[in-house]
Design an enzyme around this catalytic site. Sequence first.
Site, short mmCIF file in Angstrom:
data_model
loop_
_atom_site.label_atom_id
_atom_site.label_comp_id
_atom_site.label_asym_id
_atom_site.label_seq_id
_atom_site.Cartn_x
_atom_site.Cartn_y
_atom_site.Cartn_z
CG ASP A 1 -1.59 1.33 1.59
OD1 ASP A 1 -1.88 1.90 0.61
OD2 ASP A 1 -2.18 1.33 2.63
CD GLU B 1 -3.76 6.84 0.66
OE1 GLU B 1 -4.89 6.67 1.22
OE2 GLU B 1 -2.69 6.34 1.19
CD GLU B 2 -1.13 5.62 3.83
OE1 GLU B 2 -1.84 5.88 4.82
OE2 GLU B 2 -1.05 4.43 3.21
CG HIS C 1 -1.01 0.53 6.87
ND1 HIS C 1 -1.17 1.87 7.62
CD2 HIS C 1 -1.42 0.79 5.60
CE1 HIS C 1 -1.69 2.64 6.57
NE2 HIS C 1 -1.81 1.96 5.52
#
Length: 240
Positions: free
Chosen positions: A83, A117-118, A218
Amino acid sequence: MRVVTRSGKIYTGVFQLNNASLHVNSGFRDIKRDLSVMEVLLDEEVTTREETEALGVMNGDIVCFDPRTVVTASGYIKSRFLDDKLCAGILLAQAQAAADGASRFQRRVWHHLTVFEEVSHGGAATVPAGVTEAIAVDMGCVGEGLAGRETKVSICAKDAKGPYHYEVVSGLIEAARRGGADFAVDVYPRYSSDVETALTAGHDLRHGLCGPGVYASHGYERSHRRGAENTLRLLNAYLS
């Protein structure tokens, strides 16, 4: 793991329980693992704060786990940070095929790879003028109660910020069927994406989300070649 300092030096090490030797620590099995009892153990002969700072290590340096990427003979892809580097690879493959003339799109298409994005602002800026629709290509969740699998492309109907555009979700489902992509449709209650950030920033877009199934998000994540192939198959069918 590695520590990347502000001066550009990289130190290796491990992230371990304090007093991590099973044959020494009588409470090894009973201690709850959280940040209060864990430490970064550098592969350097240092035992004090001052010795560590003398290496050039300081507050704000980047601590990252070794990806430990493995692709098995059965097609499973195991790594940290799938991810969302897996989807970045899928988009690069699609862009290469378009550049080589192997695929053609029936509309103007931008591939937009973000890096924030995170922290929830990757899709907020640099949206080209005239764009009316955006598809987030991000990991599909795999876990208890979900239909997604590592071998499938997942289509998200709704997540923590609400439903995705009805016509776009329906179009992705139809494209998956038309393109022969093995797919699943799911709702993710603990998930949000770049394309929702774009809407929050004020961009007037139809929005959707799809991507290969990824297990253990994650953590030490796992996906499959077929999941990536099905995602590419869906995107090609949707755009053509």
